[in-house]
Design a protein around this motif. Structure first.
Motif, PDB file in Angstrom:
ATOM      1  N   ARG A   1       0.826  -1.198   0.000  1.00  0.00           N
ATOM      2  CA  ARG A   1       0.000   0.000   0.000  1.00  0.00           C
ATOM      3  C   ARG A   1       0.864   1.253   0.000  1.00  0.00           C
ATOM      4  NH1 ARG A   1      -3.702   2.299   4.977  1.00  0.00           N
ATOM      5  NH2 ARG A   1      -3.988   4.349   4.073  1.00  0.00           N
ATOM      6  N   MET A   2       1.971   1.232   0.769  1.00  0.00           N
ATOM      7  CA  MET A   2       2.834   2.401   0.836  1.00  0.00           C
ATOM      8  C   MET A   2       3.366   2.755  -0.548  1.00  0.00           C
ATOM      9  SD  MET A   2       6.618   2.872   2.419  1.00  0.00           S
ATOM     10  CE  MET A   2       7.307   2.425   0.837  1.00  0.00           C
ATOM     11  N   VAL A   3       3.881   1.751  -1.254  1.00  0.00           N
ATOM     12  CA  VAL A   3       4.428   2.005  -2.589  1.00  0.00           C
ATOM     13  C   VAL A   3       3.328   2.509  -3.514  1.00  0.00           C
ATOM     14  CG1 VAL A   3       5.642   0.991  -4.545  1.00  0.00           C
ATOM     15  CG2 VAL A   3       6.176   0.223  -2.223  1.00  0.00           C
ATOM     16  N   GLY A   4       2.139   1.896  -3.420  1.00  0.00           N
ATOM     17  CA  GLY A   4       1.012   2.335  -4.242  1.00  0.00           C
ATOM     18  C   GLY A   4       0.581   3.753  -3.919  1.00  0.00           C
ATOM     19  N   ASP A   5       0.598   4.109  -2.628  1.00  0.00           N
ATOM     20  CA  ASP A   5       0.221   5.464  -2.227  1.00  0.00           C
ATOM     21  C   ASP A   5       1.178   6.491  -2.816  1.00  0.00           C
ATOM     22  OD1 ASP A   5      -1.913   4.558  -0.799  1.00  0.00           O
ATOM     23  OD2 ASP A   5      -0.956   4.676   1.169  1.00  0.00           O
TER      24      ASP A   5
ATOM     25  N   MET B   1       8.188   4.192  -9.008  1.00  0.00           N
ATOM     26  CA  MET B   1       7.290   3.544  -8.056  1.00  0.00           C
ATOM     27  C   MET B   1       6.504   2.405  -8.693  1.00  0.00           C
ATOM     28  SD  MET B   1       7.720   4.551  -5.054  1.00  0.00           S
ATOM     29  CE  MET B   1       8.777   5.774  -4.289  1.00  0.00           C
ATOM     30  N   ARG B   2       6.168   2.546  -9.969  1.00  0.00           N
ATOM     31  CA  ARG B   2       5.505   1.425 -10.654  1.00  0.00           C
ATOM     32  C   ARG B   2       6.425   0.217 -10.739  1.00  0.00           C
ATOM     33  NH1 ARG B   2       2.810   4.972 -15.556  1.00  0.00           N
ATOM     34  NH2 ARG B   2       1.026   5.767 -14.343  1.00  0.00           N
ATOM     35  N   SER B   3       7.695   0.479 -11.031  1.00  0.00           N
ATOM     36  CA  SER B   3       8.666  -0.603 -11.078  1.00  0.00           C
ATOM     37  C   SER B   3       8.843  -1.229  -9.701  1.00  0.00           C
ATOM     38  CB  SER B   3      10.005  -0.067 -11.603  1.00  0.00           C
ATOM     39  OG  SER B   3      10.994  -1.064 -11.591  1.00  0.00           O
ATOM     40  N   LEU B   4       8.902  -0.396  -8.672  1.00  0.00           N
ATOM     41  CA  LEU B   4       9.046  -0.908  -7.312  1.00  0.00           C
ATOM     42  C   LEU B   4       7.806  -1.672  -6.878  1.00  0.00           C
ATOM     43  CD1 LEU B   4      10.827  -1.008  -4.795  1.00  0.00           C
ATOM     44  CD2 LEU B   4       9.766   1.122  -4.039  1.00  0.00           C
ATOM     45  N   GLN B   5       6.660  -1.267  -7.375  1.00  0.00           N
ATOM     46  CA  GLN B   5       5.421  -1.968  -7.030  1.00  0.00           C
ATOM     47  C   GLN B   5       5.465  -3.420  -7.465  1.00  0.00           C
ATOM     48  OE1 GLN B   5       3.049  -1.518  -5.035  1.00  0.00           O
ATOM     49  NE2 GLN B   5       1.083  -1.055  -5.987  1.00  0.00           N
ATOM     50  N   ARG B   6       6.078  -3.689  -8.622  1.00  0.00           N
ATOM     51  CA  ARG B   6       6.190  -5.077  -9.098  1.00  0.00           C
ATOM     52  C   ARG B   6       7.076  -5.895  -8.159  1.00  0.00           C
ATOM     53  NH1 ARG B   6       5.978  -2.164 -14.064  1.00  0.00           N
ATOM     54  NH2 ARG B   6       8.238  -1.928 -14.204  1.00  0.00           N
ATOM     55  N   VAL B   7       8.145  -5.282  -7.665  1.00  0.00           N
ATOM     56  CA  VAL B   7       8.999  -5.967  -6.701  1.00  0.00           C
ATOM     57  C   VAL B   7       8.255  -6.156  -5.381  1.00  0.00           C
ATOM     58  CG1 VAL B   7      11.228  -5.954  -5.528  1.00  0.00           C
ATOM     59  CG2 VAL B   7      11.011  -4.899  -7.785  1.00  0.00           C
ATOM     60  N   ALA B   8       7.484  -5.137  -4.992  1.00  0.00           N
ATOM     61  CA  ALA B   8       6.756  -5.206  -3.723  1.00  0.00           C
ATOM     62  C   ALA B   8       5.723  -6.327  -3.737  1.00  0.00           C
ATOM     63  CB  ALA B   8       6.081  -3.865  -3.447  1.00  0.00           C
ATOM     64  N   LYS B   9       5.145  -6.616  -4.895  1.00  0.00           N
ATOM     65  CA  LYS B   9       4.187  -7.728  -4.966  1.00  0.00           C
ATOM     66  C   LYS B   9       4.870  -9.041  -4.649  1.00  0.00           C
ATOM     67  CE  LYS B   9       1.007  -5.604  -8.278  1.00  0.00           C
ATOM     68  NZ  LYS B   9       0.478  -5.637  -9.666  1.00  0.00           N
TER      69      LYS B   9
END
Length: 644
Positions: free
Chosen positions: A298-302, A342-350
């Motif tokens: 959620r943090m990365v998405g926010d 952040m979109r790239s990091l979101q993939r890692v965060a998943k």
């Protein structure tokens, strides 16, 4: 000259507009809460009903088909629960909307208790200022409770709060201030976009991620790079796991020696033990990195969402160097902008989020036990780190700037009658000249305005008057409005002319018993700090020191005080500073050296008998030319019952 319409007309209109929107939000929220309660009752009925029908259907003498009805009711329970989630999300979002409008209204009503939230107070306590800037902030109420920060700020994220605090306590430089003012003027009409941004900022501010820690990680060393054996072992254990599982399958399905099956099983158990040992003893720092880089998905998405919000900023061409263009370039434009990062990091965060969710933890366990999943995730995370390392700090700096600017834009929108600052570039003729200047932290109906001029260099404003007549308020009015001008905000004045200045003050001084510092020595140290600042500004030569001194050197006798004050002012005049000093010591105004350089003004009181014949003291807070003709210390003593 008292001109309440300059303040009240726009502010009253803004309060009415915000109240109307707040009522609409409250009505929507109440309707959703009622719907949520109704669905909650349905969930309880469906769940209890499912239990009842299971009992009836699966007992020894159960009713045929009752069990199936129970299962259908359970399915309906999950459907209702799924329908309920968006409603609760909408309620939470409306709460954030409501908090935005409540803060906007509290600012205009000067409701300091509502503005000084615990979180914001804590964040401000972490802001570190240099010595003289900390003193100025305390003297002028730039930060803290009932401060200029709370009047201006709509910031909710750490970068926004700290950027605005830094701007308010920093110098007022013409080029920077004019650039910010242009951005504020562009943002002020964009009400809907700004309101959406305020709400997003609150959502981000409530998340568990700390952008400063994130930036420190992103710009620091990679942890896994120095532990290449972990990457090698993660790859090897994955291959070994596949081979051992193949051995188990062959051993159980084909006619092969049992020893192969047993050996594969023992080796697989040993592999699990090794990987779990590595997880508990070696990968602790890696898990710490996960908690910083992707505290949760959620943090990365926010952050992705709030960076994306900059898309409503005006688009620019390649030659545009305005502050809004720089912010847009950092946040939404380009291959290495904040949104793409952040979109790239979101993939890692998943991938990294498997261990954080109860629903996916059972999938994470075998992946970690057999293949050291955390190492694979960390490797991807450090690839991201290497790619975006030199951009991350500028992303959050841009976010802080944007949040500060949209905060200031609300003040510009709410107070259309407040003036724009006009800047003079020649430090040798520097002045601060205001028409109808007022104290911005006072309520609009209580504010009294005056015309004032401080400077040019080599001169000072000497403000005389009796106690409680408005001398200190005038000093703070000058300092606070210069601070507003420096951040590109509207000023609480009909017009304000100023040069690039840096403030130095001695207004609130206290002794320090723990350090053995008397009040007089504390004052001397503060004055030394002011003089040192003035000398630094003289060397920089692109701005001047604006000093504001309130009733200084009260800790000594009158004659020595006059001599000491003149000596301090001589140092300041030699540094080509400009400034104002207050005093109720009327003999100080008679000093020949001061008379040659000072413009003397005064505030006064009026004493009239009331209907019962008792003397009543009133103040009109109007500044007049010349030395104060009145004093009121003994009258005040009598009025509180301590007369003869």
């Amino acid at each position: 000259m008292n001109e309440p319409t300059i303040d009240s007309h726009g502010a009253e209109e803004a309060v009415a507009r915000y109240q109307s929107q707040l009522e609409t939000i409250t009505a929507k929220s109440d309707a959703l809460v009622a719907k949520d309660r109704l669905l909650g009752k349905f969930r309880v009925v469906l769940f209890l009903g499912a239990i009842v029908f299971w009992i009836v259907g699966y007992t020894s003498d159960g009713i045929a088909g009752a069990g199936w009805i129970g299962w259908l009711m359970l399915a309906a329970f999950f459907v209702v629960a799924t329908m309920n989630e968006p409603i609760r999300d909408s309620i939470d979002e409306l709460k954030r909307h409501r908090s935005v409008f409540e803060r906007l209204i509290a600012r205009l009503q000067r409701n300091w208790e509502a503005l000084a939230t615990k979180r914001l107070t804590h964040q401000l306590s972490l802001v570190e200022l240099a010595g003289h800037r900390r003193e100025v902030a305390g003297d002028l109420d730039l930060l803290g409770r009932a401060s200029l920060f709370h009047l201006v700020s709509m910031a909710a994220t750490t970068p926004g709060i700290r950027t605005l605090a830094d701007w308010l306590s920093g110098p007022a430089v013409a080029e920077v201030a004019q650039e910010r003012a242009e951005a504020v003027d562009a943002l002020a009409p964009m009400r809907e976009q700004r309101l959406r941004f305020y709400t997003l900022a609150r959502e981000v501010g409530d998340s568990t991620g700390d952008p400063e820690h994130f930036t420190d990680w992103a710009t620091g060393d990679t942890w896994l790079t120095h532990r290449g054996w972990l990457k090698a072992w993660a790859k090897a254990s994955t291959v070994i796991t596949i081979l051992l599982i193949l051995g188990l399958v062959l051993g159980s399905a084909l006619s092969v020696p049992a020893v192969i099956f047993k050996a594969s099983l023992v080796a697989l158990i040993a592999l699990i033990a090794i990987n779990l040992l590595i997880t508990t003893t070696v990968l602790g720092p890696a898990h710490g990195i996960f908690s910083i880089a992707m505290a949760n998905r959620r943090m990365v998405g926010d952050y992705e969402e709030i960076f994306s919000a900059a898309d409503w900023l005006p688009k620019s061409n390649a030659s545009d160097a305005s502050v809004l263009s720089r912010i847009r370039n950092q946040m939404v434009d380009g291959d290495r902008c904040a949104v793409e990062g952040m979109r790239s990091l979101q993939r890692v965060a998943k991938a990294g989020g498997l261990r954080q969710s109860a629903g996916t933890f059972l999938l994470y366990l075998p992946l970690q036990a057999f293949g050291l999943w955390d190492v694979w995730v960390l490797d991807r995370l450090e690839q991201w780190q290497s790619h975006y390392r030199d951009q991350v700090a500028s992303w959050f700096a841009a976010l802080g700037e944007l949040e500060a600017l949209v905060s200031i834009a609300a003040l510009r929108d709410d107070y259309p009658g407040w003036g724009h600052a006009t800047w003079h570039r020649d430090a040798s003729t520097a002045v601060v000249k205001a028409k109808a200047i007022g104290h911005p932290l006072l309520k609009d109906g209580d504010r009294v305005r005056n015309d004032v001029q401080v400077g040019p260099p080599g001169t000072l404003l000497l403000v005389t008057g009796s106690n409680m007549s408005g001398k200190s308020t005038m000093l703070r009015s000058i300092g606070l409005n210069v601070a507003l001008a420096g951040i590109g905000a509207p000023v609480c004045a009909g017009a304000l002319e100023t040069a690039s200045v840096e403030l130095a003050t001695s207004i609130r001084v206290s002794d320090d018993v723990s350090q053995g510092v008397s009040f007089y020595m504390a004052e001397l140290k503060r004055l030394k700090s002011v003089v040192d600042q003035a000398r630094r500004m003289a060397q920089i030569n692109d701005r001047v020191c604006l000093f504001l001194l309130d009733e200084i050197l009260q800790g000594t006798n009158s004659r020595e005080r006059q001599i000491a004050v003149v000596q301090v002012l001589r140092h300041l005049m030699d540094s080509r500073s400009i400034g104002a000093i207050t005093t109720h010591d009327l003999e100080l105004a008679d000093e020949p050296e001061l008379q040659s350089i000072a413009t003397t003004v005064h505030f006064r009181e009026t004493i009239r008998p009331d209907a019962e014949g008792n003397e009543q003291m009133t103040f009109d807070y109007q500044m007049r030319e010349g030395v104060s003709p009145t004093t009121n210390a003994l009258r005040l003593l009598e009025m509180v019952g301590l007369g003869k």
